[in-house]
Every structure is written in structure tokens, then in C-alpha cells.
Scaffold this active site. Structure first.
Site, PDB file in Angstrom:
ATOM      1  N   CYS A 191      -5.706  -9.590   2.837  1.00 50.41           N
ATOM      2  CA  CYS A 191      -6.833  -8.733   3.210  1.00 50.41           C
ATOM      3  C   CYS A 191      -8.054  -9.490   3.721  1.00 50.41           C
ATOM      4  CB  CYS A 191      -7.245  -7.864   2.017  1.00 50.41           C
ATOM      5  SG  CYS A 191      -6.001  -6.648   1.558  1.00 50.41           S
ATOM      6  N   ARG A 240      -6.099  -4.093  -5.272  1.00 51.81           N
ATOM      7  CA  ARG A 240      -5.971  -5.533  -5.500  1.00 51.81           C
ATOM      8  C   ARG A 240      -4.526  -5.814  -5.878  1.00 51.81           C
ATOM      9  NH1 ARG A 240      -9.868  -5.902 -10.382  1.00 51.81           N
ATOM     10  NH2 ARG A 240      -8.753  -3.951 -10.726  1.00 51.81           N
ATOM     11  N   VAL A 298       0.823  -1.201   0.000  1.00 52.11           N
ATOM     12  CA  VAL A 298       0.000   0.000   0.000  1.00 52.11           C
ATOM     13  C   VAL A 298       0.860   1.256   0.000  1.00 52.11           C
ATOM     14  CG1 VAL A 298      -1.748   1.309   1.270  1.00 52.11           C
ATOM     15  CG2 VAL A 298      -1.911  -1.184   1.120  1.00 52.11           C
TER      16      VAL A 298
END
Length: 458
Positions: free
Chosen positions: A287, A163, A11
Site C-alpha cells: 500500500c 492492515r 481485500v
């Protein structure tokens, strides 16, 4: 703007590199010295489509820097992202030690030269924005012995919806941007930060072209708690769709239906849609499982039992065991058999092994005394490094991996696997057993090639 990003993982690195490419000045904060050295050399420490040329571009322009000194990064930053890891604890709750460390460091570097928006970008439990505020104040108090002025900073929530395998594209061309804040000026700052993405006013990179027809990205402004909940609810719903498809697949096998046709048929209903209805060995990655566990933990903390969410996780765990059960049935007794695993990463397009279904299956097979050969075009080295004690053989291509095998198990639908000629595959195997965990091959074609063939729900 001047931007600081704590954490250079999936991220943080992708967010920082994209913002730098859009014209902001970004400084990453990272403690891993090997990762720092790689990024300074313009080499991504993760496999992600489009990231390597993006990273080289922003490095050459000096738009992206990286440091292990948090105070240096905080000093000039107008926006500070916290994008560190939040791994699951044994009880299902999220481990916030890295978030706390980042917040304390931000507090130690806080000053009144300009207002700062501190952004929770990592997926954090509901209510974490309040905790980050407290920890920032604690860090400031360590240095100055008093509370920081409230006007100097605010904490916002801006969850990521990336994703793995398409994280750069998802950052540049998101379905939506969710902003959670308690003060109006935070929305103003973050809208300005994201304006090129919101308006799609940037020149699209050649390696990550803009989807046809995209001219504007919707922005949702809400409170911090709702923004945190949106992230958890989205992942929980997607995980539930996949587990639902697998539950239906298991029924299809018993009644003689084809789950592919069933899911296509229900997906044509506009209320349902076709995405995330592919039956197989289930979901994995960093996740879904972690976020589902954290949401269940929070629900139970508040006295509510989320039965659908718990069932979603249970169905997913059962799908992995189904692969082992099929092998036990075909190869009985399974002890000492040679089995090939195609695919280690939890999905194509990434080298991420976190909660990968293949690893669960491999671990179970090794306990049963099976000799395992693995193939993955990207994640093999990660597996070798993370599991040096596993007696695995690694092969350079799918056919080499299958040579002499008594069964092949397809766990990750890489293009290299999809393209395998089934007759050639059968010819190199000692015993033609194929467990298709992703429903890639045509059952009739597999059986014509001589395979004892099993897929999921067909």
C-alpha cells in the site's frame, strides 16, 4: 443482499468472507484457478489471522461462492465490488488494466432487473470512478449496441483501510467507513449493506473478538473524488510519520539521543499520538509505496511538485541501504561472508513480500557475494516460490538460521525472533554481529552477550 466481489486477494477475499458471515450472499469472481480451488476447499490462499475459520464457516453455510464467470456473479448482485489489484507502473501511476477488465465484464452483464451499486474497493487513482462508469458503458455497448440507462447503476467509492495481519478485525471493527457517491440512493444501499458493522449488532467471532467499548462505527458520506483522495491521503500521512521517525532516528544517532524515548515523548502530545512513530528499516507492503507513488504521479500531472511526499519515499529507501552499509562496515570486506536475515515478510502476521525491506537488503547482499540464510515462520515458502533463482538457504527456526553466521540482521519483528536468548544466539554464531532493524533488543543486554550491536537511532 446479493453481493459480487471481483478479485479474491487480500481485500476481496476478506471483504467477501466478512459480508457473507454477516448474512449476505456473496459470490467472488476470480481468474486464478488454483486460488478458486483453494477457496472452494475452505483454504485461504493468503496468511491472515482469523481468515481460515471464517472461510470454512461461510463455505459450510454456502454463503460464499466463487466463480470464474463474471456474468453469473453480476446477474443477481445488488452491490458489485471491484477489489482487483492495481500494481504500480514504472512511472509511478497505477495499472488499471484489471479494474478496466472488471468494469467491462460488469457492463456486459448489466440489465434492468434491479439497480446496482458498483463499488471501487481497491485503491484507485483519483478520478477512477468516472473511468469505471465509462468502461461499464463500453461493456454494455459491446453487447447491446447502445448506452445503458443511467438509472440502472451508479459507481461509488468505498476505500478499504485494512492492515495486513489484522484485515478481518479491521473489516469487522473499522475506525470509520467512508462512502463516496454522487446519488443519494447509493448511500442508502451501502449503509444497509454495512448496517451490522455500523451498529455492531452481529455476534463477534470467537477468533476475532470485538474491541472493548465499541458500539458504533462512524460513517462518512462524501463525493467520489474526496473518498478516493481520503485513502491516498491517509496512507501518505502514515508513511510520512514513519519516515519522519526514521529521519529523527538518524539525527539521534549523531547527537547521542535515543529515538525510542524521543518518539515516546512526542507521542504523548495528543496532537501527534504514539502510533506509526517506530524507527527502523522503514515501511514496505503493497500500500504505502504504491499509493505514495500514485499520489505523486497525480500531483505532477496537475502541475504540482509534492516535496514532502517525495522526501517520505526517499527517506524510506535510504533506511534499507543503511542496513547494508552497517554490514559493510562490520564485515569488511563483506564479499563471501555469511549473513542471516530474520524475517522476510514486510511485517509480522502476514506472508506478503510485496516491497518488503528484507528483499531489498537480500538482493543487495547477493550482489555483493554474501552467502545469505533466511528465516521467516510464514513467508519463507512465498520467497522460495517468487525468487527460485536466489541462492538462499532457508532455516526452520531463528537459531538454526544463525548457526555459523558472521552477522544476524533482524528485518521483521516476529514473536519467534523477539523471544531469542541472546547468549544462546552468540554461542552458535561464528562472529557475534547483530543488526537490529526493528529496535527489538535492549542494547545493553546485547552488548553484555558479546555482540557488536547496531540498532536504528539508539
Amino acid at each position: 443482499m446479493n453481493v459480487a466481489v471481483f478479485g479474491a486477494g487480500y481485500v476481496g477475499l476478506v471483504t467477501g468472507a466478512v459480508l457473507a458471515d454477516l448474512g449476505h450472499q456473496v459470490m467472488l469472481v476470480e481468474v486464478d484457478q488454483d486460488k478458486i480451488a483453494q477457496i472452494r476447499d475452505g483454504i485461504p490462499p493468503i496468511y491472515e489471522a482469523g481468515l481460515a475459520p471464517l472461510l470454512r464457516r461461510v463455505r459450510d453455510r454456502a454463503a460464499l461462492e466463487i466463480t470464474d464467470q463474471p456474468l453469473v456473479a453480476v446477474a443477481e448482485a445488488e452491490v458489485v465490488f471491484i477489489a482487483v489489484g492495481t500494481p504500480p507502473l514504472p512511472n509511478g501511476d497505477a495499472d488499471l488494466r484489471y479494474v478496466k477488465a472488471a468494469a467491462l465484464a460488469i457492463g456486459r452483464g448489466l440489465d434492468g432487473h434491479h439497480r446496482r451499486v458498483i463499488v471501487n474497493k481497491a485503491t484507485v487513482p483519483i478520478g477512477s470512478a468516472n473511468l469505471v462508469e465509462v468502461w461499464i458503458a463500453d461493456g454494455y455497448r459491446e453487447v447491446h449496441g447502445e448506452e445503458p440507462p443511467a438509472a440502472w447503476y451508479t459507481v461509488a467509492s468505498n476505500p478499504e483501510f485494512l492492515r495486513e495481519g489484522s484485515a478481518v478485525a479491521d473489516t469487522l471493527y473499522p475506525d470509520r467507513i467512508v462512502l463516496g457517491a454522487d446519488v443519494p440512493w447509493a448511500f442508502t444501499v451501502l449503509r444497509e449493506l454495512y448496517r451490522p458493522i455500523i451498529e455492531q449488532s452481529f455476534e463477534a467471532p470467537l477468533e476475532t473478538p470485538r474491541p472493548r467499548g465499541l458500539t458504533q462505527v462512524p460513517v462518512m458520506e462524501t463525493g467520489r473524488v474526496s473518498a478516493e483522495m481520503i485513502k491516498y491521503a491517509a496512507n501518505a500521512f502514515l508513511a510520512t510519520k514513519i519516515s519522519f521517525a526514521n529521519e529523527i532516528a538518524n539525527i539521534c544517532e549523531r547527537v547521542g539521543a535515543d529515538v525510542g524515548e524521543v518518539m515516546y515523548g512526542i507521542g504523548l502530545d495528543s496532537r501527534i499520538g504514539t502510533r506509526f512513530l517506530q524507527a527502523g528499516v522503514g515501511w514496505g507492503g503493497s500500500c504505502f509505496g504504491k499509493d505514495l507513488s500514485a499520489l505523486v504521479f497525480t500531483s505532477r500531472e496537475y502541475g504540482y511538485v509534492p516535496e514532502i511526499l517525495e522526501a517520505t519515499a526517499a527517506v524510506n529507501a535510504r533506511q534499507r541501504q543503511r542496513v547494508v552499509s552497517l554490514l559493510q562496515e562490520e564485515l569488511k570486506p563483506i564479499h563471501g561472508r555469511r549473513v542471516t536475515i530474520w524475517g522476510l515478510a514486510f511485517k509480522p502476521g502476514t506472508d506478503d513480500l510485496r516491497d518488503a525491506p528484507a528483499l531489498t537488503v537480500i538482493e543487495a547482499l547477493l550482489r555483493l557475494g554474501v552467502r545469505v540464510t533466511a528465516y521467516d515462520p510464514v513467508a519463507a515458502e512465498n520467497c522460495r516460490r517468487q525468487h527460485p533463482d536466489w541462492p538462499l538457504t532457508y532455516a526452520p527456526d531463528p537459531l538454526a538460521a544463525a548457526e555459523g553466521a558472521e552477522a544476524v540482521v533482524l528485518m521483521t519483528e516476529w514473536p519467534q525472533v523477539r523471544e531469542v536468548d541472546l547468549e544462546r544466539l552468540a554461542a552458535v554464531m561464528r562472529r557475534p554481529v547483530l543488526i537490529d532493524g526493528r529496535n527489538v533488543f535492549d542494547p545493553a543486554a546485547a552488548r553484555r552477550a558479546g555482540f557488536a550491536y547496531h540498532s536504528i537511532g539508539r
